[in-house]
Design a protein around this motif. Structure first.
Motif, PDB file in Angstrom:
ATOM      1  N   ASP A  21       0.856  -1.191   0.000  1.00 44.82           N
ATOM      2  CA  ASP A  21       0.000   0.000   0.000  1.00 44.82           C
ATOM      3  C   ASP A  21       0.891   1.240   0.000  1.00 44.82           C
ATOM      4  N   GLY A  80      -7.718  -5.128   4.095  1.00 49.63           N
ATOM      5  CA  GLY A  80      -7.201  -3.783   3.855  1.00 49.63           C
ATOM      6  C   GLY A  80      -8.000  -3.105   2.758  1.00 49.63           C
ATOM      7  N   ASP A  81      -8.049  -1.800   2.833  1.00 51.86           N
ATOM      8  CA  ASP A  81      -8.744  -1.000   1.845  1.00 51.86           C
ATOM      9  C   ASP A  81      -7.765   0.084   1.404  1.00 51.86           C
ATOM     10  N   PRO A  82      -7.125  -0.009   0.256  1.00 52.09           N
ATOM     11  CA  PRO A  82      -7.496  -0.754  -0.940  1.00 52.09           C
ATOM     12  C   PRO A  82      -6.671  -2.019  -1.253  1.00 52.09           C
ATOM     13  N   GLU A  83      -6.128  -2.712  -0.258  1.00 55.01           N
ATOM     14  CA  GLU A  83      -5.438  -3.972  -0.558  1.00 55.01           C
ATOM     15  C   GLU A  83      -6.421  -5.026  -1.082  1.00 55.01           C
ATOM     16  N   ASN A 123      -4.996  -5.193  11.794  1.00 57.97           N
ATOM     17  CA  ASN A 123      -6.362  -4.752  11.551  1.00 57.97           C
ATOM     18  C   ASN A 123      -7.215  -6.005  11.467  1.00 57.97           C
ATOM     19  N   ARG A 175      -9.787  -6.919   9.607  1.00 58.59           N
ATOM     20  CA  ARG A 175     -10.591  -6.837   8.387  1.00 58.59           C
ATOM     21  C   ARG A 175      -9.639  -6.866   7.206  1.00 58.59           C
ATOM     22  N   LYS A 209       0.752   4.788   1.795  1.00 60.88           N
ATOM     23  CA  LYS A 209      -0.051   5.465   2.814  1.00 60.88           C
ATOM     24  C   LYS A 209      -0.041   6.988   2.697  1.00 60.88           C
ATOM     25  N   PHE A 239      -5.349  -8.716   9.251  1.00 62.72           N
ATOM     26  CA  PHE A 239      -4.515  -7.914   8.350  1.00 62.72           C
ATOM     27  C   PHE A 239      -3.261  -7.555   9.142  1.00 62.72           C
ATOM     28  N   GLY A 274      -5.646   6.642   4.581  1.00 64.31           N
ATOM     29  CA  GLY A 274      -6.090   5.249   4.675  1.00 64.31           C
ATOM     30  C   GLY A 274      -5.437   4.382   3.606  1.00 64.31           C
ATOM     31  N   GLY A 275      -4.726   4.979   2.664  1.00 66.01           N
ATOM     32  CA  GLY A 275      -4.089   4.234   1.565  1.00 66.01           C
ATOM     33  C   GLY A 275      -4.467   4.857   0.231  1.00 66.01           C
TER      34      GLY A 275
HETATM   35  N1  GLY Z   1      -4.900   0.389   3.419  1.00 65.40           N
HETATM   36  C1  GLY Z   1      -4.655   0.218   4.783  1.00 65.40           C
HETATM   37  C2  GLY Z   1      -5.834  -0.054   5.599  1.00 65.40           C
HETATM   38  O1  GLY Z   1      -6.814  -0.587   5.142  1.00 65.40           O
HETATM   39  O2  GLY Z   1      -5.806   0.247   6.783  1.00 65.40           O
END
Ligand code: GLY
Ligand code: AMP
Length: 423
Positions: A211, A288-291, A284, A286, A213, A268, A225-226
């Motif tokens: 990612d 990842g967003d946007p992984e 995390n 959940r 950041k 995560f 958040g990415g």
């Molecule tokens: N892209 C990192 C996150 O979802 O926290």
């Protein structure tokens, strides 16, 4: 199979896109979803934190499985509520959710179970935090304790900036998330995001990505958040993946179970590949967003059996997931002002065109106004994703699609994947 998916971001659009391809699916309902998701399946306007509302919806649609997207739903106790009424749920309980919602909790956890991470100090007030800086060298890492959507971290090159970041974090900018600060040793190395599934007993690695950041090109600007991801990422050598599995993933799941909250869902692991091996940056609870977006583009296997296996304790019967032998990239288009003060309401045009079969545009923060016009409604607005024979080809497709989208209020990074391309 009837599935209820909870969440409204680009991650959930990507999960919905992949789940919708499953031959096992009868009905997919997403709550609350977004306009991109609504073009794909049914959506209902129940918030991700409305546990009673989601429970009622799960019953109404006779859900065989509920999939939790965002951490706020975990923290609200959705996993616990579903477990109590025996509806299979992909997503952990609120107790395990503290691994994301409190950095102080996570640091104590890493001490208890011997997981490698940065040296740290947890401080309740500004005087203690300033004093703690003495124990560290610049650059200083200052983190708000609670959930701040990836934006509660400041890397301060000087002591003055570190003190300002402490005052900022404790001064209410992050609400309850700023009640404590964590000061941390700066870790030298390359960042990585690795995902592992668990059904309470058995665990399985489930992909990795890198990612970006920082908000701007060249890793400049504030943490976000990415801003973009790609997979595969060369930082993940087979040796590193194995070290992460044995030193971080397996001890983490064992520790969580020992603490009395067996983990059902995806963990995560955000890590720094340092010269002394992988060190945990944070957990995390959940995807990842946007992984998640690039992983869903690369996942050849049906996702649904994996989600179901985590929820029902049958992961040991599952084969390793199969990944396409292609690269995937995601470029985030954010609204000007993100992450501090994203401008809302900007019109987005051009998404209905055919970008070709390698490109998928996921909606992250969009809404339709009363007249049906698509508008920005969040910091990160679109996730323009593409796959290709290699990373260069995937990026060319994604950036080509962005050029064809008309969103004057947006900005994006032009250097996603630079570490891999520089090798
Ligand atoms: N892209 C990192 C996150 O979802 O926290
Ligand atoms: P986090 O919200 O903890 O994931 O941190 C956000 C970003 O700050 C990470 O993705 C890293 O790039 C960076 N970061 C966090 N902690 C450290 C650390 N101890 N040393 C170096 N960089 C860090």
């Amino acid at each position: 199979m009837n599935i209820l998916l909870v969440g409204s971001g680009g991650r959930e659009h990507a999960l919905a896109w992949k789940i919708a391809q499953s031959p096992l699916l009868t009905r997919l309902v997403v709550a609350p979803g977004n306009p991109g998701v609504a073009a794909l399946c049914e959506t209902r306007s129940v918030a991700a934190t409305d546990v009673d509302g989601l429970l009622a919806l799960a019953r109404e649609i006779a859900a065989d499985l509920v999939v939790i997207g965002p951490e706020v739903a975990v923290a609200a106790g959705l996993g616990d509520a579903l477990q109590a009424v025996q509806i299979p749920c992909f997503g952990p309980t609120a107790q395990a959710g503290q691994l994301e919602s409190s950095k102080a909790f996570t640091k104590a956890f890493t001490d208890r179970y011997g997981l490698p991470t940065a040296a740290y100090a947890v401080c309740e007030d500004a005087a203690a935090a300033r004093a703690a800086l003495d124990r560290f060298e610049p650059p200083y890492v200052v983190k708000a304790d609670g959930l701040a959507a990836g934006k509660g971290v400041v890397i301060a090159p000087t002591r003055g900036e570190a003190e300002a970041a402490i005052d900022d974090a404790l001064g209410g900018r992050f609400g309850a998330a700023g009640a404590r600060v964590v000061i941390e040793e700066f870790l030298e190395g390359e960042i990585g995001s690795l995902f592992a599934l668990c059904d309470g007993e058995t665990s399985m690695l489930f992909g990795w990505a890198q990612d970006h950041k920082r908000a701007f090109d060249g890793e400049q600007g504030p943490n976000t958040g990415g801003m973009g991801t790609y997979s595969p990422a060369p930082v993940f050598t087979p040796e590193l993946v194995e070290q992460i599995r044995t030193r971080l993933v397996e001890p983490a799941f064992a520790g969580i179970a020992q603490d009395g909250a067996p983990y059902r869902g995806v963990l995560f692991v955000e890590l720094m590949a340092t010269p002394h091996g992988p060190k945990l940056v944070e957990f995390n609870v959940r995807f990842g967003d946007p992984e998640c977006q690039v992983l869903m583009l690369r996942l050849e296997s049906d996702l649904v059996p994996y989600l179901m296996a985590c929820a029902t304790g049958t992961l040991k019967d599952m084969a390793q997931p199969v990944w396409r032998d292609e690269a995937a990239a995601c470029v985030v288009v954010a609204a000007h002002g993100y992450p501090e003060t994203p401008r809302s309401g900007g019109e987005i045009r051009g998404l209905e065109q055919d970008f070709g079969s390698d490109v998928v545009v996921f909606h992250a923060g969009t809404t339709r106004d009363a007249a049906g016009v698509l508008r920005a409604s969040g910091g990160r607005v679109l996730n323009v994703c593409a796959k290709g024979a290699d990373l260069k080809a995937a990026l060319a497709q994604a950036y080509g699609a962005i050029e064809a989208i008309d969103f004057p209020d947006g900005f994006f990074r032009r250097d996603i994947g630079w570490r891999a391309l520089a090798r």
